[in-house]
Design a protein around this motif. Structure first.
Motif, short mmCIF file in Angstrom:
data_model
loop_
_atom_site.label_atom_id
_atom_site.label_comp_id
_atom_site.label_asym_id
_atom_site.label_seq_id
_atom_site.Cartn_x
_atom_site.Cartn_y
_atom_site.Cartn_z
N CYS A 1 59.27 14.07 39.76
CA CYS A 1 59.57 13.83 41.57
C CYS A 1 58.13 14.29 42.36
O CYS A 1 57.62 14.51 43.31
N LYS A 2 57.09 14.62 41.09
CA LYS A 2 55.89 14.44 41.36
C LYS A 2 55.84 16.42 43.00
O LYS A 2 55.49 16.18 43.84
N THR B 1 55.43 20.17 44.09
CA THR B 1 54.09 21.65 43.10
C THR B 1 54.71 22.75 42.64
O THR B 1 56.00 21.79 42.64
N VAL C 1 57.72 17.12 37.52
CA VAL C 1 57.02 16.10 36.88
C VAL C 1 58.20 14.78 37.54
O VAL C 1 57.18 14.33 38.53
N THR D 1 58.85 24.72 46.38
CA THR D 1 59.90 23.98 44.67
C THR D 1 61.52 24.53 45.07
O THR D 1 63.07 23.83 44.97
N GLN E 1 62.07 15.35 50.13
CA GLN E 1 62.56 16.18 48.25
C GLN E 1 63.64 16.73 48.26
O GLN E 1 64.11 16.45 47.29
N LYS F 1 64.76 13.66 46.69
CA LYS F 1 63.67 13.09 44.81
C LYS F 1 64.49 13.99 44.05
O LYS F 1 64.68 13.17 43.44
#
Length: 482
Positions: free
Chosen positions: A279-280, A282, A277, A287, A255, A258
């Motif tokens: 990196c899709k 939560t 948005v 995050t 993550q 990304k």
């Protein structure tokens, strides 16, 4: 003794802790390759009585065997020391060594390097360490324990913000940052390397002020030759460094990568919501934790927009090498001599120069303020964006650096990298006018606005310059020591 370049504040802190009449637990963290180990080994060399370096990915037994080797070295034992079975026994042995072999008056330094790597799963290393520190280490007023790690997020979560035995036990934290431009220039001079400021700036934009990278620059090479050799040859130091960075810093780096990749595509930065948005991800605390880990590890920097709260920060990729890698190295088929020179003729090079130079300037805002003679004025640094509604005629605008001053003035900074004097043409002059007018209209500020340029060699004085540009900062000022 090897010469230390820069690190004046860190050295001052270490010296202060060294002569204090109380036990010290000093946590040093920062990005991989930034020089943490070198700083401690070089400056505290004569005081280090024991040093242990964690092994990345090793098992508990391997870490304990490594401890026994380090312990035998400290004891100067002619025969191997038998491995211990657990960390409690290891720290008991270390305690006995301190009691029987070392002075109780002179400073004694214990150095645990790559501290996070010692804490293997189910090893109880951290529990044994905090038990030893609380029960024994804190009783020795001349004891100075330095724990060091590249995994900045782990250091903060497990040590600095620990709610267990180490809670509030760390007496000093040092976050080691990359060299400034001034320190980078001094480092290269110390290596016998003679490059002008423009060449050093190009190197800094590509690899940042990372001492380990700079160490591999050779005398007699131009910046283009250095970049060719380190980045575009089969065995180049920086050809595959990107993957190593994330694997060594984060337990689950997917993550993190990304987010860094998403930011590399948006040089002007993204808000938290835009990152989620793109990196899709939560919207939960996971995050926020990843963003904080990237920030503390030196990859990203959040900038609070003018008139907004910190929750509306814009995140920018500020690790120069990570940006350069994704822009030019990753997937590149071009290799060998002349690769970088050929890249310098492409539109992607021009785009990268703009974003990379802006990032360097944002890291050197103290030097910019000094050059503007406002270093003594209370100043808030921010950025600003304006996205007009569909029915509005005005164009959008963005200002990447605002210096909002207590003397009721605001410097609106434009940062431009060029091989010669930067030229304002008619089209760009209209963009500047739109920025200034939009900012005044949207913010309703009554403060005086100074359009300020930060450039390589200044701005050409033409008809579009006169009456628009109020102040200039040239590249040479970014190399000013503070």
């Amino acid at each position: 003794m090897k010469k230390l370049i820069g690190r004046r504040e860190e050295i001052r802190i270490l010296d202060q802790k060294l002569i204090s009449h109380e036990p010290e637990l000093i946590a040093v963290y920062g990005r991989r390759r930034v020089g943490k180990t070198y700083l401690i080994r070089t400056h505290l060399k004569q005081h280090i009585a024991f040093e242990l370096t964690g092994i990345h990915g090793a098992s508990l037994n391997e870490q304990l065997a490594n401890f026994s080797l380090a312990f035998g070295s400290a004891l100067k034992s002619p025969v191997p020391i038998a491995p211990v079975s657990n960390w409690l026994q290891a720290f008991h042995n270390l305690d006995t060594y301190l009691l029987n072999n070392l002075s109780s008056e002179k400073p004694v330094v214990l150095f645990f390097d790559e501290f996070p790597w010692l804490n293997t799963p189910r090893s109880n290393f951290l529990r044994a360490f905090d038990h030893w520190w609380n029960s024994s280490g804190t009783k020795r007023n001349n004891l100075k324990v330095v724990i060091c790690g590249s995994a900045a997020s782990w250091m903060i979560e497990k040590v600095l913000n620990d709610r267990g035995g180490l809670h509030n036990r760390v007496t000093q934290t040092i976050r080691l940052s990359p060299f400034t431009l001034d320190e980078t220039a001094a480092f290269l001079v110390n290596k016998g390397i003679s490059l002008d400021q423009y060449q050093i700036m190009q190197l800094y934009m590509a690899m940042g002020g990372i001492p380990f990278y700079l160490q591999h620059i050779l005398p007699g090479e131009s910046s283009a030759q250095v970049i060719d050799r380190l980045c575009f040859t089969q065995n180049g130091l920086l050809k595959n460094e990107f993957d190593n960075l994330f694997q060594s810093l984060f337990a689950h780096p997917h993550q993190h990568e990304k987010i860094v990749r998403a930011l590399a595509k948006k040089g002007k930065g993204l808000t938290r919501e835009e990152i989620i948005v793109a990196c899709k991800l939560t919207t939960g605390g996971g995050t926020s934790k990843i963003l904080k880990e990237l920030e503390e590890s030196g990859f990203t920097t959040p900038y609070t927009p003018f008139g907004k709260s910190v929750n509306e920060s814009i995140y920018r990729l500020t690790d120069e090498y990570s940006l350069f890698y994704q822009q030019f190295i990753e997937g590149s088929k071009a290799t060998g001599k002349g690769t970088w020179i050929r890249q310098s003729q492409t539109p992607s090079y021009i785009s990268w120069c703009g974003f990379a130079f802006e990032a360097v300037c944002l890291k050197h805002t103290p030097q910019i303020k000094k050059a503007l003679d406002i270093a003594g004025v209370l100043t808030e640094e921010s950025s600003w964006r304006y996205h007009p509604a569909k029915n509005q005629a005005r164009q959008g605008a963005q200002i990447d650096l605002l210096l909002d001053r207590q003397d009721r003035c605001i410097n609106l900074c434009e940062m431009k990298f060029a091989r010669d004097e930067f030229v304002i043409d008619k089209k760009y002059a209209a963009e500047l006018d739109n920025k200034v007018n939009a900012f005044r209209e949207q913010t309703q500020t009554r403060k005086t606005l100074f359009l300020t340029f930060v450039t390589s060699y200044g701005v050409k004085h033409n008809d579009h310059y006169t009456g628009r540009v109020h102040a200039e900062v040239k590249m040479e000022s970014l190399f000013t020591p503070l």
